[in-house]
Design a protein around this motif. Structure first.
Motif, PDB file in Angstrom:
ATOM      1  N   GLU A   1      91.910  -6.539 -65.624  1.00  0.00           N
ATOM      2  CA  GLU A   1      92.048  -8.026 -66.108  1.00  0.00           C
ATOM      3  C   GLU A   1      90.392  -8.432 -66.027  1.00  0.00           C
ATOM      4  O   GLU A   1      89.725  -8.024 -65.047  1.00  0.00           O
ATOM      5  N   VAL A   2      90.275  -9.344 -66.630  1.00  0.00           N
ATOM      6  CA  VAL A   2      89.031 -10.102 -66.617  1.00  0.00           C
ATOM      7  C   VAL A   2      89.446 -11.545 -66.060  1.00  0.00           C
ATOM      8  O   VAL A   2      90.202 -12.091 -66.890  1.00  0.00           O
ATOM      9  N   CYS A   3      88.579 -12.090 -65.427  1.00  0.00           N
ATOM     10  CA  CYS A   3      88.813 -13.473 -65.030  1.00  0.00           C
ATOM     11  C   CYS A   3      87.585 -14.181 -65.066  1.00  0.00           C
ATOM     12  O   CYS A   3      86.466 -13.527 -64.659  1.00  0.00           O
ATOM     13  N   SER A   4      87.420 -15.390 -65.217  1.00  0.00           N
ATOM     14  CA  SER A   4      85.938 -16.180 -65.288  1.00  0.00           C
ATOM     15  C   SER A   4      86.305 -17.447 -64.183  1.00  0.00           C
ATOM     16  O   SER A   4      87.238 -18.088 -64.494  1.00  0.00           O
ATOM     17  N   LEU A   5      85.119 -17.482 -63.557  1.00  0.00           N
ATOM     18  CA  LEU A   5      85.186 -18.723 -62.485  1.00  0.00           C
ATOM     19  C   LEU A   5      84.071 -19.583 -62.969  1.00  0.00           C
ATOM     20  O   LEU A   5      82.855 -19.262 -63.505  1.00  0.00           O
ATOM     21  N   GLN A   6      84.350 -20.988 -63.171  1.00  0.00           N
ATOM     22  CA  GLN A   6      83.503 -22.090 -63.613  1.00  0.00           C
ATOM     23  C   GLN A   6      82.810 -22.578 -62.164  1.00  0.00           C
ATOM     24  O   GLN A   6      83.294 -23.148 -61.326  1.00  0.00           O
ATOM     25  N   LEU A   7      81.457 -22.099 -62.159  1.00  0.00           N
ATOM     26  CA  LEU A   7      80.609 -22.611 -60.865  1.00  0.00           C
ATOM     27  C   LEU A   7      79.692 -23.523 -61.214  1.00  0.00           C
ATOM     28  O   LEU A   7      79.308 -23.639 -62.628  1.00  0.00           O
ATOM     29  N   LYS A   8      79.026 -24.312 -60.223  1.00  0.00           N
ATOM     30  CA  LYS A   8      78.124 -25.295 -60.563  1.00  0.00           C
ATOM     31  C   LYS A   8      76.773 -25.201 -59.727  1.00  0.00           C
ATOM     32  O   LYS A   8      77.132 -24.958 -58.481  1.00  0.00           O
ATOM     33  N   ALA A   9      75.362 -24.829 -60.119  1.00  0.00           N
ATOM     34  CA  ALA A   9      74.506 -24.650 -59.385  1.00  0.00           C
ATOM     35  C   ALA A   9      73.618 -25.775 -59.369  1.00  0.00           C
ATOM     36  O   ALA A   9      73.529 -26.603 -60.502  1.00  0.00           O
ATOM     37  N   CYS A  10      73.094 -26.270 -58.147  1.00  0.00           N
ATOM     38  CA  CYS A  10      72.613 -27.525 -57.880  1.00  0.00           C
ATOM     39  C   CYS A  10      71.183 -27.226 -57.507  1.00  0.00           C
ATOM     40  O   CYS A  10      70.732 -26.644 -56.559  1.00  0.00           O
TER      41      CYS A  10
END
Length: 157
Positions: A106-115
């Motif tokens: 399985e492949v999973c993607s996480l949406q992150l935010k860099a500041c």
């Protein structure tokens, strides 16, 4: 009344019965492959807005045939003076730890935010990923192999 005749039971075991092999530490550290997807460079007007937010996608791929428990920790910082000189410091916004389960392949993607608060070159490759097989009775997950540095250039406009 006659007693039933007793029959001896014979148990046969094939000589080459495969014993389930325990995965090696090398195999356990390669259960999950990670990749970061982000722009190579990002332009931001620091005069108008002091914080620069860049969307980053963390892709996790289960390379095994088993179900795997995964833990992602974003709180890790590059602390060596050389790393800070070259890449500077930035912060991940939002949730800093994730726990998930990935099925076989399985492949999973996480949406992150860099500041970011300054221009410069930064290494986004700081997420630490740990994994263990679901049926494994260990207390600690195995740290997954980290990929190459993931450099991003932040520009001022």
């Amino acid at each position: 009344q006659e007693l039933p005749e007793m029959v001896l039971l014979k148990f046969f075991r094939p000589e080459n019965t495969p014993v389930p092999a325990r995965p090696t530490p090398e195999q356990l550290s390669n259960l999950i492959k990670t990749s970061l997807h982000y722009p190579e460079s990002f332009s931001h007007s620091f005069h108008q807005k002091s914080l620069c937010l860049v969307p980053v996608t963390l892709l996790l791929s289960n390379c095994s045939q088993a179900v795997v428990d995964v833990m992602i920790d974003l709180r890790h910082k590059a602390t060596s003076p050389e790393a800070l000189e070259i890449h500077g410091s930035f912060t991940w916004l939002g949730q800093t730890q994730y726990k998930l389960q990935l099925k076989s392949q399985e492949v999973c993607s996480l949406q992150l935010k860099a500041c970011f608060v300054h221009t410069g070159v930064y290494n986004l490759g700081t997420p630490r990923v740990f994994a263990k097989l679901v049926d494994q009775v260990t207390l600690f997950e195995t740290s997954q192999q980290n990929s190459m540095p993931a450099l991003i250039i932040i520009n001022n406009i």
